[in-house]
Enzyme design. Structure first.
Site, mmCIF file in Angstrom:
data_model
loop_
_atom_site.group_PDB
_atom_site.id
_atom_site.type_symbol
_atom_site.label_atom_id
_atom_site.label_comp_id
_atom_site.label_asym_id
_atom_site.label_seq_id
_atom_site.Cartn_x
_atom_site.Cartn_y
_atom_site.Cartn_z
ATOM 1 N N LEU A 32 0.619 -1.234 0.084
ATOM 2 C CA LEU A 32 0.166 -0.197 0.099
ATOM 3 C C LEU A 32 0.998 1.206 -0.001
ATOM 4 O O LEU A 32 1.965 1.271 0.419
ATOM 5 C CB LEU A 32 -0.786 -0.091 1.192
ATOM 6 C CG LEU A 32 -1.785 -1.247 1.411
ATOM 7 C CD1 LEU A 32 -2.645 -1.173 2.624
ATOM 8 C CD2 LEU A 32 -2.803 -1.518 0.028
ATOM 9 N N HIS A 33 0.453 2.337 -0.601
ATOM 10 C CA HIS A 33 1.018 3.761 -0.670
ATOM 11 C C HIS A 33 -0.111 4.626 -0.449
ATOM 12 O O HIS A 33 -1.364 4.335 -0.247
ATOM 13 C CB HIS A 33 1.588 4.082 -2.032
ATOM 14 C CG HIS A 33 0.850 3.751 -3.150
ATOM 15 N ND1 HIS A 33 -0.122 4.198 -3.597
ATOM 16 C CD2 HIS A 33 0.787 2.536 -4.116
ATOM 17 C CE1 HIS A 33 -0.914 3.667 -4.645
ATOM 18 N NE2 HIS A 33 0.001 2.759 -4.995
ATOM 19 N N HIS A 36 -3.768 4.236 -2.334
ATOM 20 C CA HIS A 36 -4.553 3.402 -1.496
ATOM 21 C C HIS A 36 -5.169 3.976 -0.507
ATOM 22 O O HIS A 36 -6.382 3.904 0.075
ATOM 23 C CB HIS A 36 -3.777 1.849 -1.253
ATOM 24 C CG HIS A 36 -3.281 1.296 -2.375
ATOM 25 N ND1 HIS A 36 -1.724 0.943 -2.338
ATOM 26 C CD2 HIS A 36 -3.955 0.682 -3.317
ATOM 27 C CE1 HIS A 36 -1.654 0.399 -3.242
ATOM 28 N NE2 HIS A 36 -2.569 -0.107 -4.012
ATOM 29 N N GLN A 60 -5.463 -12.048 -13.213
ATOM 30 C CA GLN A 60 -5.226 -10.651 -14.125
ATOM 31 C C GLN A 60 -3.793 -10.358 -14.608
ATOM 32 O O GLN A 60 -3.496 -9.393 -15.214
ATOM 33 C CB GLN A 60 -5.923 -9.516 -13.422
ATOM 34 C CG GLN A 60 -4.935 -9.107 -12.122
ATOM 35 C CD GLN A 60 -5.634 -7.929 -11.342
ATOM 36 O OE1 GLN A 60 -6.717 -8.074 -10.569
ATOM 37 N NE2 GLN A 60 -5.142 -6.541 -11.390
ATOM 38 N N LYS A 148 -6.552 6.494 -11.420
ATOM 39 C CA LYS A 148 -5.076 5.840 -11.608
ATOM 40 C C LYS A 148 -5.480 4.633 -12.686
ATOM 41 O O LYS A 148 -4.868 4.622 -13.765
ATOM 42 C CB LYS A 148 -4.470 5.454 -10.612
ATOM 43 C CG LYS A 148 -3.331 4.474 -11.131
ATOM 44 C CD LYS A 148 -2.100 5.142 -11.054
ATOM 45 C CE LYS A 148 -1.010 4.346 -11.787
ATOM 46 N NZ LYS A 148 -0.774 2.936 -10.972
ATOM 47 N N GLN A 152 -10.204 0.562 -15.860
ATOM 48 C CA GLN A 152 -10.709 -0.450 -14.779
ATOM 49 C C GLN A 152 -11.996 0.021 -14.111
ATOM 50 O O GLN A 152 -13.138 -0.684 -13.931
ATOM 51 C CB GLN A 152 -9.822 -0.573 -13.582
ATOM 52 C CG GLN A 152 -10.048 -1.525 -12.456
ATOM 53 C CD GLN A 152 -9.093 -2.033 -11.607
ATOM 54 O OE1 GLN A 152 -8.203 -2.857 -11.744
ATOM 55 N NE2 GLN A 152 -8.884 -1.261 -10.627
ATOM 56 N N SER A 184 2.309 4.265 -7.304
ATOM 57 C CA SER A 184 2.240 2.854 -7.942
ATOM 58 C C SER A 184 2.916 1.905 -7.103
ATOM 59 O O SER A 184 4.037 2.237 -6.751
ATOM 60 C CB SER A 184 2.286 2.740 -9.414
ATOM 61 O OG SER A 184 2.339 1.406 -9.564
ATOM 62 N N SER A 185 2.301 0.596 -6.566
ATOM 63 C CA SER A 185 3.142 -0.319 -6.047
ATOM 64 C C SER A 185 4.506 -0.706 -6.761
ATOM 65 O O SER A 185 5.339 -1.094 -6.314
ATOM 66 C CB SER A 185 2.299 -1.605 -5.714
ATOM 67 O OG SER A 185 0.774 -1.123 -5.086
#
Ligand code: AMP
Length: 279
Positions: A32-33, A36, A60, A148, A152, A184-185
């Site tokens: 998480l960042h 999130h 996915q 982001k 989706q 982004s992760s």
């Protein structure tokens, strides 16, 4: 904050959500960042009960993608979540989500085949399937998702409507680092040099915004200028499009809220970004 490992346990909770309470859900793949966490904060603002899921969904990822090296650190994630009012963290394993007798897949036609769907065949089938499962398991009223992943949000909004599900997506703005890079992760994969190159995504967007603000409306010169800055800064363009925000189809003439959307390889790491055009 209660950690929930099994579908049965999560269903036992969700079948008995207290009447009249608004249930907010934030599905994530963990690591998480602040992006999130902004969704969790919004769920806290709008809902009575907040559920976060952490699950790296294998279906996915394509065969040559980064599933095996996708960053994972549940202890760090739980630590970050402990600053918020998170009632439940759903953290299932693959056996819970895809048992050996698993058969069913969701396909969202049209919207899934363009942009990231064209570059990552099967990606949105995996996303739509896992999110349908999660919605059935968690039974939220509102699902908080980041713009982001603009496509989706479009794909899943269509799925929720088409399947008459009693759950609505709340799209939330992109959270960026101070220099413009969308959080982004996957940013953890970037070397120091690549971290600099990765600014090409937000710079390309800013350039298009500037041209649009100066009166340019033809998308083709905007895309050409953005593509040039990306290659000059060391990025390898996967795609860049200016699209209608509802249909995700290419447009020749941009207007307010047309969406510039792009994916770029920085070294081996594929990053995405997007923005609405505004005069
Ligand atoms: P992920 O863990 O990458 O699957 O993302 C989980 C959720 O967080 C999705 O709804 C993403 O769109 C959202 N998200 C990821 N990065 C950001 C960001 N920089 N700003 C806002 N939301 C984000």
């Amino acid at each position: 904050m209660q950690l929930v490992h099994t579908v049965a346990e999560m269903l036992a909770l969700s079948r008995n959500w207290p009447l009249g309470q608004k249930i907010g859900f934030v599905p994530t793949m963990g690591y998480l960042h602040q992006g999130h966490l902004s969704l969790v904060a919004e769920a806290n603002r709008q809902c009575d009960i907040t559920v976060v899921s952490i699950y790296v969904n294998p279906s996915q990822f394509g065969p040559n993608e980064d599933l095996s090296r996708y960053p994972r650190d549940i202890d760090r994630d739980l630590q970050l979540l402990s600053s918020y009012k998170v009632d439940y963290v759903f953290f299932p394993d693959n056996a819970q989500m895809y048992p050996p007798d698993y058969h069913s897949w969701v396909s969202v036609d049209g919207l899934s085949n363009v942009l990231c769907g064209a570059s990552r065949p099967g990606h949105f089938k995996g996303v739509a399937t896992i999110v349908l499962k999660l919605v059935n398991i968690v039974k939220p009223n509102l699902m908080f998702m980041g713009e982001k992943d603009f496509q989706q949000v479009a794909v899943l909004t269509a799925m929720l409507k088409d399947f008459n599900l009693d759950c609505r997506i709340v799209p939330c703005p992109i959270v960026r680092e101070a220099d413009g890079l969308a959080m982004s992760s996957r940013n953890v994969f970037l070397t120091a040099e690549e971290r600099g190159q990765a600014l090409c995504l937000s710079r390309a967007i800013s350039l298009c915004q500037m041209l649009y603000a100066q009166g340019e409306r033809n998308t083709s010169p905007m895309i050409d200028a953005a593509s040039l800055i990306i290659s000059q800064m060391g990025g390898k363009l996967d795609y860049i499009h200016i699209v209608d925000p509802a249909s995700l189809q290419d447009i020749d003439i941009a207007e307010d809220n047309s969406r510039i959307i792009l994916a770029v390889f920085i070294g081996k790491t594929r990053l995405i970004d997007n923005s609405a055009l505004k005069a």
